[in-house]
Design a protein around this motif. Structure first.
Motif, PDB file in Angstrom:
ATOM      1  N   SER A 113      34.522  31.477  48.002  1.00  0.00           N
ATOM      2  CA  SER A 113      34.989  30.136  47.847  1.00  0.00           C
ATOM      3  C   SER A 113      34.650  29.410  48.936  1.00  0.00           C
ATOM      4  CB  SER A 113      36.351  29.810  47.335  1.00  0.00           C
ATOM      5  OG  SER A 113      36.642  30.345  45.989  1.00  0.00           O
ATOM      6  N   ASP A 120      31.788  27.530  41.519  1.00  0.00           N
ATOM      7  CA  ASP A 120      32.787  28.330  41.936  1.00  0.00           C
ATOM      8  C   ASP A 120      33.728  28.729  40.884  1.00  0.00           C
ATOM      9  OD1 ASP A 120      34.549  29.890  43.294  1.00  0.00           O
ATOM     10  OD2 ASP A 120      35.246  28.536  44.741  1.00  0.00           O
ATOM     11  N   GLU A 121      33.326  29.884  40.428  1.00  0.00           N
ATOM     12  CA  GLU A 121      34.218  30.445  39.270  1.00  0.00           C
ATOM     13  C   GLU A 121      34.273  29.437  38.168  1.00  0.00           C
ATOM     14  OE1 GLU A 121      37.304  33.005  39.655  1.00  0.00           O
ATOM     15  OE2 GLU A 121      36.750  33.580  41.804  1.00  0.00           O
TER      16      GLU A 121
HETATM   17 MG    MG Z   1      37.512  31.799  45.417  1.00  0.00          MG
END
Ligand code: MG
Ligand code: ADP
Length: 255
Positions: A53, A176-177
């Motif tokens: 991240s 991000d995810e």
């Molecule tokens: Mg992360």
């Protein structure tokens, strides 16, 4: 993927050279070298806490770094968050989709999508609406345009977030995810929308734990461990014949 790429002689969209970032005493990113070319889909994998991240957030200036070079579409970001005009430029050229959808709860779906194009790009409402409706159709939620975010499923909300990012006509999309907060039955619809975007030639950097998806859409997979790029390569190589012990160990836990 075999979508068209303008890689021959093309300037990279993202260029990181020996990037280092610290959170106090934690050396969270260590000598990261990374180049992303136009049309490329790069998937970043690694254990929780490895710095994925933070890396993604550095690329659009949400996190400062301390040493090294970072350039996005030719715009250099300076260490220690020194303000430059480049940051403003990068923010308008880079779209981001997070784990949490971060939609504006008090705005309709359509208004979420057209807000930034009107405020930042100065489009008038009717032009922005035309584009917004087209993008909502593209992610398969035209019929939800006048609802509010809380009236939508998680998968629908994440597709609104995707449409909202695309409305700024980004040169690069960061994820991000994007499916980590979704119920399992909704993951597929978001991955489908992302897959379509990849097929259309969008340049993408994606952090995900969806290894099947990564194998399918990635041009390149990057494995990060403790803030370092340990290994990178085509998905078949990374998933089937990883060379480094940390990669093997990580994959044996997630595959
Ligand atoms: Mg992360
Ligand atoms: P990942 O996304 O791979 O799970 P992160 O980039 O979120 O990893 O975090 C990497 C490391 O940096 C972790 O040890 C995390 O605790 C730490 N970290 C992340 N954000 C901050 C912050 N704002 N302040 C201090 N430490 C942080």
């Amino acid at each position: 993927m075999n979508h068209e790429k303008s890689t021959t002689g093309a300037e990279p969209i993202v260029r990181l050279n020996k990037l280092n970032k610290h959170f106090g005493s934690l050396h969270v990113l260590q000598d990261i070298d990374l180049t992303v070319t136009p049309g490329e889909v790069v998937v970043i994998i690694g254990a929780s806490g490895s710095g994925k991240s933070t890396l993604i957030r550095c690329v659009n200036g949400l996190e400062e770094f301390q040493q090294g070079e970072l350039e996005v579409d030719g715009n250099p970001l300076l260490p220690d968050g020194k303000a430059t005009q480049a940051l403003q430029k990068i923010r308008t050229e880079v779209g981001m989709v997070f784990q949490q959808f971060n939609l504006f709860p008090h705005l309709s779906v359509l208004d979420n999508v057209i807000l930034a194009p009107m405020k930042v790009r100065g489009l008038n409402r009717s032009t922005a609406t035309e584009t917004g409706e087209r993008l909502l159709a593209r992610v398969g939620i035209s019929d939800q345009a006048h609802k509010y975010p809380t009236q939508l499923s998680g998968g629908q909300q994440q597709r609104v977030a995707l449409a909202r990012a695309l409305a700024m006509e980004p040169r690069l999309m960061l994820f991000d995810e994007p499916t980590s907060a979704l119920d399992p039955e909704m993951i597929g619809e978001v991955l489908d929308a992302m897959r379509e975007l990849a097929n259309d030639g969008m340049t993408m950097m994606i952090v995900t734990h969806e290894m099947g998806f990564a194998r399918e859409v990635a041009d390149r997979v990057i494995f990060i461990d403790k803030g370092r790029i340990v290994e990178e390569g085509p998905p078949e190589t990374i998933f089937d014949t990883p060379a480094e012990a940390p990669t093997k160990s990580f994959l044996s836990r997630v595959l």
